[in-house]
Enzyme design. Structure first.
Site, PDB file in Angstrom:
ATOM      1  N   ASP A  54       0.864  -1.180   0.000  1.00  0.00           N
ATOM      2  CA  ASP A  54       0.000   0.000   0.000  1.00  0.00           C
ATOM      3  C   ASP A  54       0.904   1.234   0.000  1.00  0.00           C
ATOM      4  OD1 ASP A  54      -2.233   1.891   0.654  1.00  0.00           O
ATOM      5  OD2 ASP A  54      -3.341   0.037   0.970  1.00  0.00           O
ATOM      6  N   GLY A  76       4.900  -0.460  -3.860  1.00  0.00           N
ATOM      7  CA  GLY A  76       3.888   0.199  -3.063  1.00  0.00           C
ATOM      8  C   GLY A  76       3.081   1.171  -3.887  1.00  0.00           C
ATOM      9  N   HIS A  77       2.276   1.982  -3.188  1.00  0.00           N
ATOM     10  CA  HIS A  77       1.376   2.931  -3.838  1.00  0.00           C
ATOM     11  C   HIS A  77       1.895   4.355  -3.768  1.00  0.00           C
ATOM     12  CE1 HIS A  77      -2.305   0.023  -3.261  1.00  0.00           C
ATOM     13  NE2 HIS A  77      -1.321  -0.489  -3.974  1.00  0.00           N
ATOM     14  N   GLY A  78       3.171   4.517  -3.406  1.00  0.00           N
ATOM     15  CA  GLY A  78       3.772   5.841  -3.389  1.00  0.00           C
ATOM     16  C   GLY A  78       3.605   6.543  -2.064  1.00  0.00           C
ATOM     17  N   ASN A 108       1.904   4.598  -7.734  1.00  0.00           N
ATOM     18  CA  ASN A 108       1.892   6.056  -7.789  1.00  0.00           C
ATOM     19  C   ASN A 108       3.224   6.581  -7.285  1.00  0.00           C
ATOM     20  OD1 ASN A 108      -1.180   6.304  -8.245  1.00  0.00           O
ATOM     21  ND2 ASN A 108      -1.077   5.165  -6.328  1.00  0.00           N
TER      22      ASN A 108
END
Length: 230
Positions: A54, A76-78, A108
């Site tokens: 995440d 991950g999602h940044g 991201n």
């Protein structure tokens, strides 16, 4: 390592200095944020490697004066501001700086995400000196965020996003859209400055910048250049 949920959660904290951390979880592990910050102020995160399923760092309502510096994120999602304004709630986030970060293969890069129907603000946000390596959404603002199985219907209010700086950001985008600024019809993003940005597709292909309902300013060289998306 391999927390079943968030690895580190800072809630109602003041004066936190976290550095030289290594946080890891599998790419496919849900809700395993590396560091989650809420209702906290004067927080510094430095010199850390974070790879999860995440957000590497998530900064949500009630947070102010947050600095993240020399961070390596991936997978991950940044690094995310938000999500903010869920269930018509009020959110306040201010004075957040991400300086010297590297994103490797993340979903991201630097992201701001707010739900329709929310209130409040996310302001004075700075993202600078950042390198993207094969990132799906390197720069993204999503004021129509909808993490729900049911459709999210249009609402008249929104969390105000304003005074955002993206400076000296370069690297490669894994998608055609390297910069995606999708703001609210009812409360457009204000004072978004893009300065010295150079993002290309993987392999050197050209990429796009899409803007909707955003008051942006360009300084220096910005690649791909902003354009309005209908």
């Amino acid at each position: 390592m391999d927390s079943p949920r968030m690895h580190i959660s800072l809630e109602k904290c003041t004066g936190v200095d976290a550095s030289h951390l290594t946080i890891t979880a599998p790419t496919e592990s849900p809700n395993t944020d590396g560091i989650h910050i809420t209702h906290s102020k004067n927080v510094k995160i430095a010199n850390s490697f974070i790879g999860t399923g995440d957000d590497c760092i998530s900064i949500v309502s009630g947070s102010k004066n947050v600095m993240a510096t020399n961070i390596v994120c991936g997978p991950g999602h940044g690094i995310s501001i938000g999500s903010l304004g869920a269930h018509n709630s009020e959110a306040q986030v201010s004075n957040v700086t991400v300086d010297r970060a590297r994103f490797i293969g993340t979903t991201n890069g630097v992201r701001i995400k707010t739900w329709q129907g929310g209130k409040g603000y996310a302001k004075s946000l700075t993202f600078k000196n950042i390198v993207m390596h094969n990132v799906l959404n390197p720069i993204i603002i999503d004021q129509n965020y909808c993490d729900s199985q049911n459709p999210c219907h249009r609402q008249a209010s929104a969390v105000q996003v304003m005074d955002v700086l993206y400076q000296n950001i370069k690297g490669t985008s894994a998608s055609e859209v390297a910069i995606n600024l999708q703001c609210s019809n009812d409360r457009p993003c204000r004072h978004v400055l893009l300065q010295d940005v150079n993002l290309v597709g993987v392999g050197g292909d050209s990429a796009k910048t899409l803007c909707s309902n955003v008051q942006w300013i360009k300084r220096g060289t910005v690649i791909p250049p902003p354009r309005v998306h209908d």
